[in-house]
Design an enzyme around this catalytic site. Structure first.
Site, PDB file in Angstrom:
ATOM      1  N   GLY A   1     -18.827 -53.464  70.720  1.00  0.00           N
ATOM      2  CA  GLY A   1     -19.702 -54.431  69.878  1.00  0.00           C
ATOM      3  C   GLY A   1     -19.410 -54.044  68.368  1.00  0.00           C
TER       4      GLY A   1
ATOM      5  CB  CYS B   1     -18.557 -82.820  86.187  1.00  0.00           C
ATOM      6  SG  CYS B   1     -16.725 -83.277  85.928  1.00  0.00           S
TER       7      CYS B   1
ATOM      8  CB  CYS C   1     -14.890 -82.325  89.216  1.00  0.00           C
ATOM      9  SG  CYS C   1     -15.680 -81.281  88.654  1.00  0.00           S
TER      10      CYS C   1
ATOM     11  CB  CYS D   1     -15.663 -79.877  83.738  1.00  0.00           C
ATOM     12  SG  CYS D   1     -16.394 -79.989  85.345  1.00  0.00           S
TER      13      CYS D   1
ATOM     14  CB  CYS E   1     -12.508 -80.649  85.837  1.00  0.00           C
ATOM     15  SG  CYS E   1     -13.100 -82.262  85.961  1.00  0.00           S
TER      16      CYS E   1
END
Lengths: 252, 297
Positions: B31, B240, B243, B265, B271
């Site tokens: 970080g 979606c 899909c 997606c 997808c």
């Protein structure tokens, strides 16, 4: 016999060959208001920013509540600055976040010390806005939409929300017109009395210190030339410069 | 085909060593933003110059590279960076998340879970999470040093005060291993939970800002929030349309000027894989093997 909350000995700050302030010593007791007066360039603000840790100090010792402030780590000193201490700037723009709403400004110090409950933060912000006489429906307005007097009161609320014990004020009434100034002084006096704050207030306005301060320090050319009870210093000035200062006040 | 005028993966070896040192430091201090001497790359700032340098420093000839832009393999940014490394490094490229060893991404984490051994490289425009709250770089570095992160919550407070909820939807600030607050690059906050405990190593490169930071595998990453306004990984409340997936991050596509829209997606590989496996959404047509590249719109 109470012990002093803040004890300063031989504090000196130089700007190269020039003196910022030299050999300043005083004790501040809990609940006491100390005024510092003097002309422009006399070292008042230098002294205040050295005390608050905004500037490094060249010589001397500062003891707060039994702890040596100058020997503290920066983490500790900054934590002290966020919790036990508060600093009210002359220009509220220096002390406020102008892009953040009033509520966020007041809540910032709470969040800085770990408050993580939105509802509670907002409640104490509302509460504090009420105490400095800002309407609760202004909580989501930004300080840019506030008048100068309101900004100054907001800055005071933001500083006092963490219940500090020591407040530094650098000409808190500078730049305000007299009626707004009177209200602000009234408010400050009430808060100081209710919360039992210790305050160091820097100003060049003798009427302000007469109203607020218990004790008074007069500075000239970086040195303290006279100190004592406010009424005593103002009514019976001993030092030539204090006499000049007192006699220079214009009567309305 | 490698363009012989360039060193492997465009950058010279000394530059790659310098970047690898920054990456190692970043991995050692999760970080923390490590400054590095970012180079001029043959693409404009904002097009992933930081990510490209990190990828170049990590690539070996045996690697398989995948590049995605907002989840998609076939958008300009993804195509140009993929071509760049095909030409300068000659590495294998793929669109499959599982086949890739290095994935450079702009603003998404793939839906398919990452696995151990993979490297995910993020393109970061502004690495400093406190930038818009505190403009001074000297001050933000001090705040990181002293762990003064109250200001980050002021931003979330403002969100709730103004919008009634935490409206920050991307670049949602996170705390890494209880220490550094980090900007996860502008990924949607839907992806934030995937940052935490990932078996893959995650590297973040900001070219213009000259910073690199990193999350080693299985790092604990927590999204900041309030006790009474907890973090929610939000997405559009739809499935979606191609899909039928109900758990993937969706793009909203406006399909005509009558206000019709479809949700698909954003991860094209995910997808396509689902449609190959026989899943069909509201507007999808059943796919036969190998036909997934042709969209129906």
């Amino acid at each position: 016999m109470t012990t002093p909350l803040l004890s300063v000995t031989g504090l000196t700050k130089r700007y190269g060959p020039r003196i910022g302030c030299a050999d300043v010593s005083f004790d501040l007791y809990p609940g006491e208001v100390l005024g510092i007066v003097g002309e422009s360039g006399s070292g008042k603000s230098t002294l205040l920013s050295c005390l608050a840790g905004h500037q490094t100090t060249d010589l001397g010792q500062i003891t707060y509540d039994g702890r040596n402030v100058l020997a503290m780590s920066e983490t500790d000193r900054r934590r002290l600055g966020r919790t036990d201490w508060a600093y009210v700037h002359q220009n509220p723009r220096d002390g406020l976040r102008m892009g953040v709403s009033a509520g966020g400004n007041v809540g910032e110090r709470l969040m800085a010390i770990g408050a993580r409950h939105y509802g509670q933060i907002r409640d104490s912000a509302t509460n504090w806005l009420g105490r400095v006489e800002i309407a609760a429906d202004r909580i989501d307005d930004r300080p840019t939409a506030f008048s100068g007097g309101m900004q100054q009161r907001l800055q005071i609320a933001r500083n006092l929300v963490t219940a500090p014990r020591l407040v530094f004020m650098d000409e808190p009434t500078g730049g305000l017109d007299v009626s707004v100034q009177a209200r602000l002084l009234d408010l400050l006096r009430g808060l100081v009395r209710d919360l039992g704050l210790s305050v160091i207030i820097v100003t060049h306005d003798l009427a302000v210190v007469r109203l607020l301060a218990h004790r008074l320090m007069v500075m000239k050319s970086g040195r303290v030339v006279e100190q004592g009870l406010t009424d005593q210093v103002l009514d019976d000035p001993q030092h030539a410069y204090t006499q000049l200062l007192v006699s220079s006040v214009l009567a309305a | 085909m490698t363009d012989q005028a360039y060193n492997f993966a465009y950058l010279d070896e000394q530059t790659k060593r310098m970047i690898r040192r920054a990456i190692l430091k970043g991995v050692a201090v999760p970080g923390y933003q490590v400054p590095f001497a970012s180079r001029e790359m043959p693409m404009p700032y904002g097009w992933g110059t930081g990510g490209v340098q990190v990828t170049a420093a990590c690539l070996t000839p045996d690697d398989t590279l995948k590049v995605i832009d907002q989840g998609a393999d076939d958008t300009t940014n993804a195509v140009s960076i993929r071509k760049f490394f095909q030409r300068t490094a000659g590495v294998a490229v793929t669109e499959s998340t599982t086949d890739a060893t290095i994935i450079q991404t702009r603003h998404r984490i793939p839906e398919t879970p990452m696995t151990a051994g993979q490297i995910l490289v993020y393109q970061v425009p502004i690495p400093e999470p406190l930038r818009f709250l505190e403009p001074r770089e000297t001050e933000t570095r001090k705040m990181h040093e002293l762990e003064e992160y109250g200001l980050m919550h002021v931003k979330l407070y403002e969100d709730i005060a103004r919008h009634g909820q935490i409206a920050t939807a991307y670049a949602y600030p996170v705390k890494v291993e209880g220490r550094y607050v980090m900007d996860p690059s502008p990924i949607p906050k839907f992806d934030n939970p995937k940052l935490s405990d990932s078996p893959a190593i995650q590297l973040f490169g900001a070219g213009r800002e000259q910073r690199i930071y990193a999350l080693p595998p299985f790092t604990k990453v927590v999204s900041l929030d309030f006790d009474d306004h907890p973090f929610i990984a939000s997405k559009a409340p739809h499935d979606c349309d191609l899909c039928g997936a109900g758990d993937s991050y969706l793009d909203e596509v406006i399909t005509d000027d009558q206000g019709s829209r479809m949700y698909v997606c954003s991860d094209t590989d995910f997808c396509a894989g689902r449609r190959d496996a026989g899943h069909v959404g509201r507007l999808g047509v059943a796919q036969t093997e190998g036909q997934t590249q042709g969209m129906l719109i």
